[in-house]
Write an enzyme that holds these catalytic residues in place. Structure first.
Site, PDB file in Angstrom:
ATOM      1  N   SER A   1      69.643  60.735  58.003  1.00 19.77           N
ATOM      2  CA  SER A   1      68.340  61.390  57.880  1.00 19.77           C
ATOM      3  C   SER A   1      68.458  62.851  57.461  1.00 19.77           C
ATOM      4  O   SER A   1      69.243  63.621  58.026  1.00 19.77           O
ATOM      5  CB  SER A   1      67.585  61.304  59.210  1.00 19.77           C
ATOM      6  OG  SER A   1      66.359  62.016  59.123  1.00 19.77           O
TER       7      SER A   1
ATOM      8  N   THR B   1      61.459  57.050  61.879  1.00 23.36           N
ATOM      9  CA  THR B   1      61.841  56.266  60.720  1.00 23.36           C
ATOM     10  C   THR B   1      62.057  54.824  61.184  1.00 23.36           C
ATOM     11  O   THR B   1      61.771  54.486  62.335  1.00 23.36           O
ATOM     12  CB  THR B   1      63.089  56.866  60.040  1.00 23.36           C
ATOM     13  OG1 THR B   1      63.353  56.152  58.843  1.00 23.36           O
ATOM     14  CG2 THR B   1      64.300  56.846  60.951  1.00 23.36           C
TER      15      THR B   1
ATOM     16  N   LYS C   1      58.400  52.568  63.267  1.00 25.44           N
ATOM     17  CA  LYS C   1      57.054  52.949  62.841  1.00 25.44           C
ATOM     18  C   LYS C   1      55.952  52.043  63.398  1.00 25.44           C
ATOM     19  O   LYS C   1      54.808  52.478  63.545  1.00 25.44           O
ATOM     20  CB  LYS C   1      56.977  52.991  61.313  1.00 25.44           C
ATOM     21  CG  LYS C   1      57.824  54.106  60.693  1.00 25.44           C
ATOM     22  CD  LYS C   1      57.664  54.168  59.192  1.00 25.44           C
ATOM     23  CE  LYS C   1      58.492  55.288  58.588  1.00 25.44           C
ATOM     24  NZ  LYS C   1      58.312  55.421  57.126  1.00 25.44           N
TER      25      LYS C   1
ATOM     26  N   ASP D   1      53.184  59.847  55.877  1.00 28.46           N
ATOM     27  CA  ASP D   1      53.704  59.219  54.649  1.00 28.46           C
ATOM     28  C   ASP D   1      52.598  59.041  53.620  1.00 28.46           C
ATOM     29  O   ASP D   1      52.814  59.224  52.417  1.00 28.46           O
ATOM     30  CB  ASP D   1      54.317  57.847  54.961  1.00 28.46           C
ATOM     31  CG  ASP D   1      55.691  57.944  55.584  1.00 28.46           C
ATOM     32  OD1 ASP D   1      56.384  58.953  55.342  1.00 28.46           O
ATOM     33  OD2 ASP D   1      56.085  57.011  56.308  1.00 28.46           O
TER      34      ASP D   1
ATOM     35  N   GLY E   1      58.284  45.441  47.642  1.00 28.98           N
ATOM     36  CA  GLY E   1      58.538  45.458  49.068  1.00 28.98           C
ATOM     37  C   GLY E   1      57.244  45.295  49.848  1.00 28.98           C
ATOM     38  O   GLY E   1      56.151  45.549  49.321  1.00 28.98           O
TER      39      GLY E   1
ATOM     40  N   GLY F   1      57.087  46.151  53.559  1.00 32.68           N
ATOM     41  CA  GLY F   1      57.298  46.686  54.891  1.00 32.68           C
ATOM     42  C   GLY F   1      56.353  47.823  55.211  1.00 32.68           C
ATOM     43  O   GLY F   1      55.314  47.998  54.575  1.00 32.68           O
TER      44      GLY F   1
END
Length: 277
Positions: free
Chosen positions: A19, A66, A70, A107, A130, A132
């Protein structure tokens, strides 16, 4: 405890050693003169999260989250913002004076800010690679941009209903497609890749002659094969560091109660850290 006394923050996740959040937040603290603030990094998975939160002492202002936390954090919070609730993803936890835990999602505005910085403020349709938590944030950002239709290419069929549910809550026309057909996504004017490292490498040879904009949320390794091929074909590329910096700016401002956070300084710190890897 007053807000002025809360001077601790950290990023949680598993794995977490990669990170860049500590680099970005610490750079912001230094530039803003917050010498008594500290920002750490903790390896915490879903099973360990309840215990970690329960053991936090005084002085905490907030947490960055992260994967895989979440969604796992949501039942452990006292309240979450409407934005975070819509996509069922929290990447920011703020602690109030009375000890309450408030979940938010930076985000989503971070994605919009990163695109806006590159001149992308609206698109008629887009593709998301994706399905997710980051994909859900991407859909929320696209909905706020007034995008007409979005096609989501999920790597597993189990989330089709969930993805469509996100679209319904966001008022966004979302259709799903098989991962095997992901090459067709590259023809969209905006492609947002939200998959782990290596997942989109096979698409590098399928980039069209005149690509639009690619937003690849990865930042290490960088550039990804897809981003590299995209750039060679003349397409615009927005990277994961852009997203990380923009969402971190919002986190710093909300956790410290100060602003504006120094975007350029934070980005430079992130770029320097990546070069050292």
């Amino acid at each position: 405890m007053s807000a002025a006394s809360r001077k601790k923050a950290a990023v949680l996740g598993s794995p977490i050693t990669h990170s860049l959040s500590p680099v970005l937040h610490r750079a912001a603290y230094a530039e803003m003169g917050l010498a008594d603030w500290e920002y750490g990094r903790h390896e915490v998975d879903e099973a360990a999260l309840p215990g970690f939160l329960a053991e936090l002492g005084e002085g905490w202002a907030g947490l960055s989250l992260t994967m895989p936390l979440k969604r796992a954090v949501i039942p452990l919070l006292d309240e979450i913002s409407e934005t975070a609730a819509t996509v069922e993803a929290v990447n920011t936890v703020l602690f109030t004076d009375d000890g309450r835990r408030i979940g938010d999602n930076t985000d989503i505005p971070g994605i919009r800010a990163a695109l806006r910085e590159r001149g992308v403020t609206a698109v008629e349709h887009a593709a998301v690679l994706g399905a997710g938590a980051t994909a859900s944030s991407a859909l929320a950002a696209l909905a706020a941009m007034g995008t007409g239709e979005v096609t989501v290419y999920g790597r597993g069929g189990g989330r089709v209903a969930e993805v469509r549910g996100w679209g319904e809550r966001l008022g966004l026309a979302v259709r799903t497609a098989d991962w095997a057909d992901a090459a067709t996504a590259l023809r969209a004017p905006l492609v947002i890749a939200t998959t782990p490292a290596g997942a989109t490498d096979f698409l590098a040879g399928a980039v069209p002659e005149r690509p639009g904009t690619l937003f690849d949320v990865l930042y290490d390794p960088w550039p990804t094969p897809l981003a590299q091929a995209w750039s060679r074909s003349g397409g615009a590329v927005v990277g994961g560091l852009d997203l990380l910096v923009h969402q971190a700016v919002l986190q710093v401002e909300r956790m410290t109660g100060r602003g504006p956070a120094p975007l350029a300084v934070m980005r430079a710190a992130g770029e320097a850290a990546l070069k050292e890897r």
